[in-house]
Scaffold this active site. Structure first.
Site, PDB file in Angstrom:
ATOM      1  N   GLU B  81       0.852  -1.183   0.000  1.00  0.00           N
ATOM      2  CA  GLU B  81       0.000   0.000   0.000  1.00  0.00           C
ATOM      3  C   GLU B  81       0.895   1.242   0.000  1.00  0.00           C
ATOM      4  OE1 GLU B  81      -2.416   0.289   3.574  1.00  0.00           O
ATOM      5  OE2 GLU B  81      -0.691   1.321   4.400  1.00  0.00           O
ATOM      6  N   CYS B 113      -3.410  -4.743   3.789  1.00  0.00           N
ATOM      7  CA  CYS B 113      -2.370  -5.631   4.329  1.00  0.00           C
ATOM      8  C   CYS B 113      -2.344  -7.018   3.718  1.00  0.00           C
ATOM      9  CB  CYS B 113      -2.519  -5.743   5.843  1.00  0.00           C
ATOM     10  SG  CYS B 113      -2.263  -4.176   6.686  1.00  0.00           S
ATOM     11  N   HIS B 237      -2.976 -12.425  10.475  1.00  0.00           N
ATOM     12  CA  HIS B 237      -2.498 -11.062  10.253  1.00  0.00           C
ATOM     13  C   HIS B 237      -2.330 -10.362  11.603  1.00  0.00           C
ATOM     14  CE1 HIS B 237      -1.929  -7.028   9.002  1.00  0.00           C
ATOM     15  NE2 HIS B 237      -3.119  -6.623   9.405  1.00  0.00           N
TER      16      HIS B 237
END
Ligand SMILES: [Zn+2]
EC number: 2.3.3.10
Lengths: 131, 349
Positions: B81, B113, B237
């Site tokens: 990103e 992400c 994550h």
């Protein structure tokens, strides 16, 4: 630096691509198409340097050139690659001051940028092997 | 047909800033933040590092680890990103810097992400269809949190590259299957040209992370008929230490299963590198036959889950490149002023 001038040398900057004379064993960086020792008898092949070497001498730059302002102060060194040739490059990412004889290895970093709108120049710098 | 990870490589910048140092500037309670986030320090890129240089370092490490000829790589996909250019693919820079060019396809991926795991899935498709021999998928970021914003405590830098292939003799970790769960959820975004992202407050927890991670993880286990206890390790994550710990518990995974891959307390959230960094740290110590469950999450929002089995090949390739633990040790701590300079928060013109 102009975009075309940078681009022509991009592969040798990114990947430390030079040449090697099979005849006498000498390595060249930047690449040479004829061997200084063997002249026309030389047999030149492409060679990618391992990227390891040591600092021959260095200086700390406080007043940076255009495009490098955000990096100052930085260490500029002459590095002798293990295969023989020397080159000038930045030494970064160290917790200790550079010294003559310091072992270094190559990393991929931003060399500079042509202002906010210009191209970003990438290439090879060096970090200490220990420390 | 067997598809899997032929090699992997990680990169974490050497600089760190402690939570205390950021909290000092904004007058926040560092102890409360550390307890709440389960993050103690975060990685900071050098002044000359960006998502492209991090992607290159991770990719070179992946190539070094398996000693393959880079010209065999038929696709380079970099998820981030924080791509350095708005228009000019990071993947072209990576392809050139590892010697995979010119006969290859390339593109940049974006999905907050989880852009890196989306790149892995694309490579799996191209490899299994026979369109390419090997694919290189990368997640790399130099993430930005606005000064004083809660995200500033965790937004870190790092990246991981995976080489995906299907030659059984080359696979170090078989990807048995993958499953994704995606909805339109306004939990986090950044508009074009804006330096820092915005987050949708109450959306970031339950409707974002927890909904997508649990549905994705359960979806994959249902699809292939596995249970949490079938796995030796699990990775989720890690935007902070709290979320993956809580979601593991919700799903029935133990603390011991997630512990080896939980790297966020020491390096912060490496965004596109986050879940992959956990997978890399787990592969660094997994034994042949071990099974790894992994779910990446990206705001916006979606999750990609993977069921992985480690092969004998892991022992052969593991030590040819630095492990995540080796990358994390021996950091250089910096203060907020130097951090601001490294992150380009000081403008010279
Ligand atoms: Zn010669």
């Amino acid at each position: 630096m102009s975009v075309p001038r940078f681009w022509r040398k991009l592969d040798s900057r990114y990947n430390l691509k030079g040449t090697h004379c099979v005849e006498c064993g000498e390595y060249f960086y930047p690449p040479r198409n004829t061997c200084v020792n063997c002249r026309r008898q030389g047999q030149i092949e492409a060679y990618r340097f391992k990227g390891t070497g040591e600092i021959v001498t260095y200086t700390v730059i406080h007043t940076a050139a255009e495009g490098f302002e955000k990096q100052a102060p930085y260490t500029l060194a002459i590095i002798k690659l293990d295969e023989g040739p020397s080159l000038t490059a930045q030494v970064v990412g160290s917790s200790v001051n550079a010294y003559i004889g310091m072992r270094v290895r190559s990393v991929f970093r931003k060399l500079g940028e042509g202002g906010e709108r210009g191209m970003i120049y990438y290439g090879t710098k060096f970090i200490p092997v220990d420390g | 047909m067997t598809i899997g990870i032929v090699s992997y490589g990680a990169y974490v910048p050497r600089y760190r800033i402690k939570i205390e140092e950021i909290a000092r500037l904004w007058g926040d309670d560092a102890e409360a933040l550390k307890r709440g986030l389960m993050v103690y320090e975060k990685s900071v890129p050098d002044v000359d590092e960006d998502a492209a240089t991090i992607a290159v370092e991770a990719a070179r490490s992946a190539v070094a680890r398996c000693e393959i000829d880079p010209s065999r790589i038929g696709a380079v996909y970099t998820g981030s990103e924080s791509h350095p250019y708005a228009v000019k693919p990071t993947s072209t820079i990576v392809g050139q810097a590892i010697g995979a060019t010119p006969v290859m396809t390339a593109a940049d991926f974006e999905f907050a992400c989880k852009a890196g795991t989306a790149a892995i899935q694309a490579c799996m498709g191209l490899v299994s269809s026979g369109m390419i021999d090997l694919g290189l998928a990368i997640g790399a970021d130099v993430s930005q949190g606005a000064p004083g914003d809660a995200l500033e405590y965790t937004a870190a830098a790092g990246g991981v590259a995976c080489i995906i292939g299907k030659k059984e003799s080359e696979i170090a970790a078989i990807i048995e299957d993958t499953y994704s769960f995606t909805t339109d959820t306004p939990d986090f975004w950044r508009r074009e040209g804006m330096a820092y992202p915005e987050h949708g407050g109450r959306f970031t927890g339950d409707p974002g992370y927890f909904k997508h991670v649990t549905n994705g993880a359960r979806g994959l286990m249902e699809k292939i008929g596995t249970k949490p206890e079938d796995y030796d390790y699990a990775v989720f994550h890690q935007p902070n230490g709290k979320f993956p710990s809580r979601v593991a518990k919700l799903l029935g995974f133990s603390k011991a299963q997630i512990e080896p891959g939980l790297v966020v307390p020491k390096i912060g959230n490496t965004y596109s590198g986050s879940c992959l960094m956990g997978i890399a740290a787990t592969l660094d110590q997994a034994k042949p036959g071990d099974r790894i469950f992994a779910t990446a999450f990206g705001s916006g929002a979606g999750s990609d889950s993977f069921s992985i089995t480690v092969t004998d090949k892991i022992e052969e390739i593991r030590n040819r490149a630095p492990t995540v633990a080796e990358l994390i040790k021996d950091p250089i701590y910096i203060d907020y002023a130097r951090y601001a300079k490294h992150k380009g928060k000081i403008r010279l013109s």
